[in-house]
Design a protein around this motif. Structure first.
Motif, PDB file in Angstrom:
ATOM      1  N   ALA A  44       9.917   9.011  -0.505  1.00  8.79           N
ATOM      2  CA  ALA A  44      10.538   9.969  -1.521  1.00  8.79           C
ATOM      3  C   ALA A  44      11.682  10.758  -0.650  1.00  8.79           C
ATOM      4  O   ALA A  44      11.175  10.969   0.321  1.00  8.79           O
ATOM      5  N   ASP A  45      12.496  11.094  -1.451  1.00  6.29           N
ATOM      6  CA  ASP A  45      13.502  11.981  -0.906  1.00  6.29           C
ATOM      7  C   ASP A  45      12.877  13.183  -0.100  1.00  6.29           C
ATOM      8  O   ASP A  45      13.644  13.617   0.939  1.00  6.29           O
ATOM      9  N   SER A  46      11.981  13.835  -0.579  1.00  3.06           N
ATOM     10  CA  SER A  46      11.506  15.073  -0.100  1.00  3.06           C
ATOM     11  C   SER A  46      10.656  14.808   1.200  1.00  3.06           C
ATOM     12  O   SER A  46      10.389  15.768   1.846  1.00  3.06           O
ATOM     13  N   THR A  99       1.807  20.841   0.225  1.00  7.34           N
ATOM     14  CA  THR A  99       0.405  21.142   0.155  1.00  7.34           C
ATOM     15  C   THR A  99       0.006  20.196  -1.464  1.00  7.34           C
ATOM     16  O   THR A  99       0.766  20.225  -2.333  1.00  7.34           O
ATOM     17  N   SER A 100      -1.061  19.376  -1.254  1.00  7.98           N
ATOM     18  CA  SER A 100      -1.458  18.608  -2.451  1.00  7.98           C
ATOM     19  C   SER A 100      -2.591  17.701  -2.038  1.00  7.98           C
ATOM     20  O   SER A 100      -3.123  17.678  -1.117  1.00  7.98           O
ATOM     21  N   GLU A 147       2.498  11.459  -7.928  1.00  7.96           N
ATOM     22  CA  GLU A 147       3.989  11.053  -7.427  1.00  7.96           C
ATOM     23  C   GLU A 147       3.868  10.161  -6.425  1.00  7.96           C
ATOM     24  O   GLU A 147       3.060  10.493  -5.278  1.00  7.96           O
ATOM     25  N   PRO A 148       4.771   9.200  -6.134  1.00  2.00           N
ATOM     26  CA  PRO A 148       4.827   8.408  -4.825  1.00  2.00           C
ATOM     27  C   PRO A 148       5.435   9.188  -3.689  1.00  2.00           C
ATOM     28  O   PRO A 148       6.372   9.773  -4.136  1.00  2.00           O
ATOM     29  N   MET A 187       0.858  -1.152   0.023  1.00  2.09           N
ATOM     30  CA  MET A 187      -0.023   0.067  -0.037  1.00  2.09           C
ATOM     31  C   MET A 187       1.005   1.238  -0.047  1.00  2.09           C
ATOM     32  O   MET A 187       1.933   1.155   0.372  1.00  2.09           O
ATOM     33  N   GLY A 188       0.432   2.206  -0.600  1.00  2.00           N
ATOM     34  CA  GLY A 188       1.228   3.451  -0.748  1.00  2.00           C
ATOM     35  C   GLY A 188       0.326   4.670  -0.620  1.00  2.00           C
ATOM     36  O   GLY A 188      -0.754   4.758  -0.915  1.00  2.00           O
ATOM     37  N   TRP A 189       0.998   5.789  -0.568  1.00  6.05           N
ATOM     38  CA  TRP A 189       0.393   7.105  -0.439  1.00  6.05           C
ATOM     39  C   TRP A 189       1.143   8.019  -1.583  1.00  6.05           C
ATOM     40  O   TRP A 189       2.584   7.855  -1.616  1.00  6.05           O
TER      41      TRP A 189
END
Length: 123
Positions: A60-62, A91-92, A45-46, A33-35
């Motif tokens: 993710a690196d961010s 924000t997304s 983007e993952p 599962m992922g966000w």
């Protein structure tokens, strides 16, 4: 597979939010599962993924070091994303998704079932 997300909302920079996602239905093949997040006119983007049958996670690196993905219930497919030290660039709209198998890094096209999305706003 049906995915129901909860959490999200608005917070000031430096604050925290927690997203939760429960998968139901025919989830036998949903081993990962992922966000993900997606801004207008941008590709989805993952953000973070987790293997449901082992300790593997990906970030993710961010968001690495600020976000933490976890499985909340060993008997149900419920996954949370704890988001700390949030930044305006986080924000997304955040989406939960399921895939068969875990990859590092993840491939968005492997995720076949998606939630409706939840808005996260950091000001």
């Amino acid at each position: 597979v049906q995915l129901v997300e909860s959490g999200g909302g608005s917070v000031q920079a430096g604050g925290s939010l927690r997203l939760s996602c429960e998968a139901s239905g025919n989830t036998e093949d949903a081993t990962c599962m992922g966000w993900f997040r997606q801004d207008p006119w941008q590709e989805r983007e993952p953000v973070a993924t987790i293997y449901l049958h082992g300790p593997m996670t990906w970030y993710a690196d961010s968001v690495r070091g600020r976000f933490a993905i976890s499985r909340d219930n060993p008997k149900k497919k419920i996954v949370s994303l704890q988001m700390d030290n949030l930044k305006p660039e986080d924000t997304s709209i955040y989406y939960c998704a399921t895939a068969r198998g875990f990859r590092d890094p993840p491939r968005t096209r492997d995720f076949k079932s998606w939630g409706q999305g939840t808005q996260v706003t950091v000001s």
